[in-house]
Design an enzyme around this catalytic site. Structure first.
Site, PDB file in Angstrom:
ATOM      1  N   ASP A 124       9.860  -9.597   2.309  1.00 52.84           N
ATOM      2  CA  ASP A 124       9.825 -11.045   2.040  1.00 52.84           C
ATOM      3  C   ASP A 124      10.506 -11.801   3.189  1.00 52.84           C
ATOM      4  O   ASP A 124      10.031 -12.839   3.634  1.00 52.84           O
ATOM      5  CB  ASP A 124      10.535 -11.335   0.720  1.00 52.84           C
ATOM      6  CG  ASP A 124      10.030 -10.458  -0.408  1.00 52.84           C
ATOM      7  OD1 ASP A 124       9.026 -10.823  -1.038  1.00 52.84           O
ATOM      8  OD2 ASP A 124      10.624  -9.384  -0.632  1.00 52.84           O
ATOM      9  N   HIS A 169      12.262  -9.162  -5.650  1.00 55.75           N
ATOM     10  CA  HIS A 169      11.088  -8.887  -4.812  1.00 55.75           C
ATOM     11  C   HIS A 169       9.846  -9.090  -5.671  1.00 55.75           C
ATOM     12  O   HIS A 169       9.308  -8.167  -6.270  1.00 55.75           O
ATOM     13  CB  HIS A 169      11.125  -7.467  -4.241  1.00 55.75           C
ATOM     14  CG  HIS A 169       9.829  -7.084  -3.567  1.00 55.75           C
ATOM     15  ND1 HIS A 169       9.358  -7.730  -2.451  1.00 55.75           N
ATOM     16  CD2 HIS A 169       8.897  -6.155  -3.867  1.00 55.75           C
ATOM     17  CE1 HIS A 169       8.191  -7.208  -2.092  1.00 55.75           C
ATOM     18  NE2 HIS A 169       7.894  -6.249  -2.941  1.00 55.75           N
TER      19      HIS A 169
HETATM   20  P1  NDP Z   1       2.000   2.795  -2.067  1.00 53.20           P
HETATM   21  O1  NDP Z   1       2.584   3.799  -1.150  1.00 53.20           O
HETATM   22  O2  NDP Z   1       1.063   1.795  -1.541  1.00 53.20           O
HETATM   23  O3  NDP Z   1       3.162   2.003  -2.842  1.00 53.20           O
HETATM   24  C1  NDP Z   1       4.291   2.647  -3.364  1.00 53.20           C
HETATM   25  C2  NDP Z   1       5.146   1.668  -4.098  1.00 53.20           C
HETATM   26  O4  NDP Z   1       5.665   0.709  -3.214  1.00 53.20           O
HETATM   27  C3  NDP Z   1       4.430   0.901  -5.198  1.00 53.20           C
HETATM   28  O5  NDP Z   1       5.301   0.847  -6.315  1.00 53.20           O
HETATM   29  C4  NDP Z   1       4.256  -0.443  -4.599  1.00 53.20           C
HETATM   30  O6  NDP Z   1       4.262  -1.458  -5.575  1.00 53.20           O
HETATM   31  C5  NDP Z   1       5.531  -0.541  -3.818  1.00 53.20           C
HETATM   32  N1  NDP Z   1       5.642  -1.675  -2.917  1.00 53.20           N
HETATM   33  C6  NDP Z   1       6.753  -2.407  -2.738  1.00 53.20           C
HETATM   34  N2  NDP Z   1       6.557  -3.386  -1.889  1.00 53.20           N
HETATM   35  C7  NDP Z   1       5.298  -3.300  -1.521  1.00 53.20           C
HETATM   36  C8  NDP Z   1       4.506  -4.077  -0.679  1.00 53.20           C
HETATM   37  N3  NDP Z   1       4.953  -5.142  -0.089  1.00 53.20           N
HETATM   38  N4  NDP Z   1       3.228  -3.721  -0.483  1.00 53.20           N
HETATM   39  C9  NDP Z   1       2.739  -2.668  -1.112  1.00 53.20           C
HETATM   40  N5  NDP Z   1       3.451  -1.914  -1.947  1.00 53.20           N
HETATM   41  C10 NDP Z   1       4.702  -2.221  -2.158  1.00 53.20           C
HETATM   42  O7  NDP Z   1       1.325   3.515  -3.304  1.00 53.20           O
HETATM   43  P2  NDP Z   1       0.402   4.794  -3.356  1.00 53.20           P
HETATM   44  O8  NDP Z   1      -0.198   4.754  -4.702  1.00 53.20           O
HETATM   45  O9  NDP Z   1      -0.432   4.946  -2.140  1.00 53.20           O
HETATM   46  O10 NDP Z   1       1.457   5.980  -3.284  1.00 53.20           O
HETATM   47  C11 NDP Z   1       2.426   6.174  -4.243  1.00 53.20           C
HETATM   48  C12 NDP Z   1       2.733   7.650  -4.234  1.00 53.20           C
HETATM   49  O11 NDP Z   1       3.877   7.843  -5.035  1.00 53.20           O
HETATM   50  C13 NDP Z   1       1.622   8.520  -4.789  1.00 53.20           C
HETATM   51  O12 NDP Z   1       1.348   9.539  -3.852  1.00 53.20           O
HETATM   52  C14 NDP Z   1       2.192   9.078  -6.078  1.00 53.20           C
HETATM   53  O13 NDP Z   1       1.808  10.415  -6.311  1.00 53.20           O
HETATM   54  C15 NDP Z   1       3.664   9.013  -5.746  1.00 53.20           C
HETATM   55  N6  NDP Z   1       4.600   8.990  -6.859  1.00 53.20           N
HETATM   56  C16 NDP Z   1       5.653   9.803  -6.690  1.00 53.20           C
HETATM   57  C17 NDP Z   1       6.630   9.902  -7.626  1.00 53.20           C
HETATM   58  C18 NDP Z   1       7.728  10.810  -7.373  1.00 53.20           C
HETATM   59  O14 NDP Z   1       7.988  11.143  -6.213  1.00 53.20           O
HETATM   60  N7  NDP Z   1       8.415  11.253  -8.389  1.00 53.20           N
HETATM   61  C19 NDP Z   1       6.566   9.095  -8.865  1.00 53.20           C
HETATM   62  C20 NDP Z   1       5.423   8.218  -8.928  1.00 53.20           C
HETATM   63  C21 NDP Z   1       4.477   8.192  -7.947  1.00 53.20           C
HETATM   64  P3  NDP Z   1       2.911  -2.033  -6.240  1.00 53.20           P
HETATM   65  O15 NDP Z   1       2.432  -0.956  -7.171  1.00 53.20           O
HETATM   66  O16 NDP Z   1       3.395  -3.249  -6.940  1.00 53.20           O
HETATM   67  O17 NDP Z   1       1.964  -2.287  -5.110  1.00 53.20           O
END
Ligand code: NDP
Length: 327
Positions: A161, A189
């Protein structure tokens, strides 16, 4: 030469992870002289673990001189073992038909478990940055689940932001973005965050006087910064990832290496500053030195700013209220 530090990253096979890991490995976060051991967490299912293997193959193929080791795991206690830095990126995205409260509780479970694991196995000085949304509330949950770690070690990412606000101001004034000082972003955020350039300067000149347009502030600047994430999804068909990863790098680098008096924005637990209740993870202007951040205090809050701060605080308190039964 320096001994390696341990950097844990969750959601390491996601799109932010993909934009983040290579930059950590190349030394952009902790310095070109700081070796790192990457400890990468993904959900235990086979698909995610396989995707993580692929990312590690690419990391290997970069032959980064600073990478002293890579661990891949589905177990938070392995990922956070002795971690000096933890970037909590993985979170449950909002699925179709999912209510806000479902999203909050799905994430509360993830961040309760991760907070407990950090509490048990991480370095006592671990610096934690939560990126996964709702970032402030997830950081709050992790902090509350880690009672043996200092609360101040838990932070949330408001830096995107901050950087978005700086970029809008640079475009409006025609000045270079890195000349902007004393910018602040208050609160959550989320689109309710309050980007505040009343104190900002460019080359010693007041940004507020340079722009001199309160209508632009209210009707263009704040909505543009607040809805930037949605605008990027609309344009790209995917959420912002490279800019989010960049902000995570900026946040951790500045926390670890210092800002030399420059203000940056971090979401940090309140100790009552500016009337925010204790422990709420709130975006504040901070300076950093010797691995510690300090909230910039004593700023005048006018009535427009107070309204904005109250509004974003209200949202945060509602989020906290939605998860309190889980803590
Ligand atoms: P991203 O890598 O795109 O995003 C991850 C997180 O960052 C989301 O919660 C997203 O929020 C957040 N975020 C914060 N700020 C921003 C921003 N400005 N722009 C975009 N995102 C932002 O998500 P993916 O789905 O590609 O990857 C997530 C990964 O996490 C997956 O591989 C999944 O398997 C993994 N995962 C791992 C866990 C663990 O390690 N225990 C638990 C849960 C998931 P928003 O959803 O609001 O965009």
């Amino acid at each position: 030469s320096k001994s390696p530090v341990r950097v844990a990253v969750t959601g390491a096979a996601g799109q932010i992870g993909y934009a983040l890991l290579f930059r950590i490995a190349s030394g952009e976060m902790l310095g070109k002289d700081q070796p790192v051991i990457l400890q990468l967490l993904e959900i235990p299912d086979e698909k995610a673990q396989n995707a993580l293997k692929g990312v590690i193959m690419e990391l290997d193929d970069c032959a980064f001189p600073l990478v002293a080791g890579i661990v891949a795991t589905g177990d938070p206690e392995v990922a956070f073992k002795d971690a000096d830095y933890a970037l909590l990126v993985g979170a449950r995205p909002r699925g179709p038909g999912m209510e806000r409260k479902d999203l909050l509780s799905a994430n509360a479970q993830i961040f309760t478990a991760q907070g407990k694991a950090l509490n048990k196995v991480a370095s006592r000085n671990v610096k934690v940055l939560v990126v996964g949304n709702p970032a402030n509330t997830n950081a709050y949950i992790a902090m509350k689940s880690a009672p043996d770690l200092p609360a101040k070690n838990f932070t949330a990412m408001l830096r995107l932001d901050h950087n978005r606000a700086a970029s809008q101001i640079a475009a409006k004034t025609g000045k270079p973005v890195d000349a902007i000082e004393k910018l602040a972003v208050w609160g959550n955020h989320s689109p309710t965050m309050y980007a505040d350039y009343r104190f900002a300067t460019i080359g010693g000149q007041s940004v507020k006087q340079l722009i001199n347009d309160d209508v632009w502030n209210k009707d263009t600047f704040l909505p543009t910064v607040g809805k930037r994430g949605a605008a990027i999804i609309a344009a790209r068909g995917l959420s912002s990832a490279a800019s989010a990863a960049n902000a995570a790098i900026d946040h951790m680098r500045d926390w670890a290496l210092g800002t030399n008096g420059k203000w940056v924005t971090m979401g940090v637990p309140s100790n009552g500053e500016y009337g925010i209740p204790k422990d709420v993870i709130f975006g504040y202007p901070v300076t950093t030195e010797n691995g510690e951040y300090k909230i910039v205090e004593g700023l005048d809050i006018d009535s427009f700013s107070q309204e904005r701060i109250d509004f974003t605080l209200k949202e945060l308190l509602e989020e906290q209220d939605g998860v309190k039964h889980l803590l």
